[in-house]
Design a protein around this motif. Structure first.
Motif, PDB file in Angstrom:
ATOM      1  N   ASP A   1      27.990 -35.163  -0.554  1.00 19.47           N
ATOM      2  CA  ASP A   1      27.818 -35.483  -1.207  1.00 19.47           C
ATOM      3  C   ASP A   1      28.320 -36.803  -0.962  1.00 19.47           C
ATOM      4  N   LEU A   2      27.241 -38.094  -1.338  1.00 16.58           N
ATOM      5  CA  LEU A   2      27.185 -39.740  -0.618  1.00 16.58           C
ATOM      6  C   LEU A   2      27.576 -40.888  -1.312  1.00 16.58           C
ATOM      7  N   THR A   3      28.594 -40.164  -2.495  1.00 14.06           N
ATOM      8  CA  THR A   3      29.315 -41.198  -3.583  1.00 14.06           C
ATOM      9  C   THR A   3      30.310 -41.633  -4.008  1.00 14.06           C
ATOM     10  N   HIS A   4      30.785 -42.366  -3.961  1.00 12.72           N
ATOM     11  CA  HIS A   4      31.862 -43.237  -3.956  1.00 12.72           C
ATOM     12  C   HIS A   4      32.830 -42.631  -5.053  1.00 12.72           C
ATOM     13  N   THR A   5      33.777 -42.301  -5.614  1.00 10.37           N
ATOM     14  CA  THR A   5      34.068 -42.662  -6.336  1.00 10.37           C
ATOM     15  C   THR A   5      34.746 -43.595  -7.761  1.00 10.37           C
ATOM     16  N   ILE A   6      33.879 -43.182  -8.811  1.00  8.19           N
ATOM     17  CA  ILE A   6      34.047 -44.120  -9.840  1.00  8.19           C
ATOM     18  C   ILE A   6      35.725 -44.615 -10.362  1.00  8.19           C
ATOM     19  N   ARG A   7      36.283 -45.233 -10.152  1.00  7.43           N
ATOM     20  CA  ARG A   7      37.828 -45.177 -10.554  1.00  7.43           C
ATOM     21  C   ARG A   7      38.577 -46.495 -11.366  1.00  7.43           C
TER      22      ARG A   7
ATOM     23  N   THR B   1      27.927 -49.941 -10.913  1.00  2.00           N
ATOM     24  CA  THR B   1      29.433 -49.932  -9.982  1.00  2.00           C
ATOM     25  C   THR B   1      28.915 -48.995  -9.185  1.00  2.00           C
ATOM     26  N   GLY B   2      29.977 -49.315  -7.604  1.00  2.00           N
ATOM     27  CA  GLY B   2      29.894 -48.029  -6.917  1.00  2.00           C
ATOM     28  C   GLY B   2      28.620 -48.083  -6.692  1.00  2.00           C
ATOM     29  N   THR B   3      28.190 -46.665  -6.414  1.00  2.00           N
ATOM     30  CA  THR B   3      27.514 -45.857  -5.530  1.00  2.00           C
ATOM     31  C   THR B   3      26.062 -46.296  -6.294  1.00  2.00           C
TER      32      THR B   3
END
Length: 212
Positions: free
Chosen positions: A4-10, A46-48
């Protein structure tokens, strides 16, 4: 094995200057509604995330109009983690990696800058020069991705690299995370955006699998 190469959305996560802030709130809860539903407020970048041609090109195609086959492909990781802050990425920096690329491949720029996620220095990242972007297009690359907030450093709010890549239907992915976990420079990448109508961009789930 998928990586997984994804930033977590928060809520409160970093966003590009001027983009909407991210907030996730409970809309329905177990106690009163017998289930949980959250309401999300966020921007399309947003994010990745992935940029569509319509992000910068008036009348350009939106993500929902692009065949899903464009979001999955063979890619080559260019190790640029030795570059210092604010360094332009030149054609010479990409020569070795592009020699391994085929027409239609993805080019993934590993700057290592995701280690500064949430810090002021995150915005002072290595970036693709216009000359390098021309080189990438000449090599037939269909998507360029980077582990930084922007593919370029935009002088005076002009975005010549975005304009060039997107005019040539070369998609852009920004804010990747964890490229140091890629075990081989050549692999398969999955960059899946949401299917939202007429969107100029979308958060994605970014995955990598090494070639056998």
């Amino acid at each position: 094995m998928l990586i997984d190469l994804t930033h977590t959305i928060r809520t409160g996560m970093p966003v590009f200057p001027g983009d909407p802030k991210v907030e996730i709130q409970v809309h329905l809860d177990y106690k009163t509604d017998h289930c949980r539903v959250t309401r999300w407020e966020l921007g399309s970048h947003t994010g990745t995330h992935m940029d569509a041609p319509s992000h910068f090109i008036p009348g350009g195609v939106s993500l929902d109009k692009i065949p899903v086959s464009r979001f999955v492909g063979r890619g080559v990781v260019a190790d640029l983690s030795h570059l210092e802050a604010g360094t332009p990425i030149t054609p010479r920096d990409l020569e070795t990696s592009l020699a391994d690329c085929r027409t239609g491949d993805f080019l993934v720029l590993h700057t290592g800058w995701d280690r500064y996620w949430g810090l002021p220095v995150y915005g002072n990242h290595p970036h693709l020069s216009l000359e390098a972007a021309r080189f990438v297009i000449k090599q037939g690359i269909s998507l360029v991705a980077i582990d930084a907030p922007d593919i370029e450093k935009a002088p005076d709010n002009h975005y010549p690299v975005h304009q060039l890549l997107l005019e040539q239907h070369c998609l852009i992915v920004e804010n990747l995370s964890g490229l140091e976990k890629t075990t081989h420079p050549v692999g398969w990448f999955i960059f899946l955006p949401l299917k939202a109508e007429d969107t100029d961009g979308s958060p994605i789930r970014a995955l990598y699998q090494p070639c056998p």
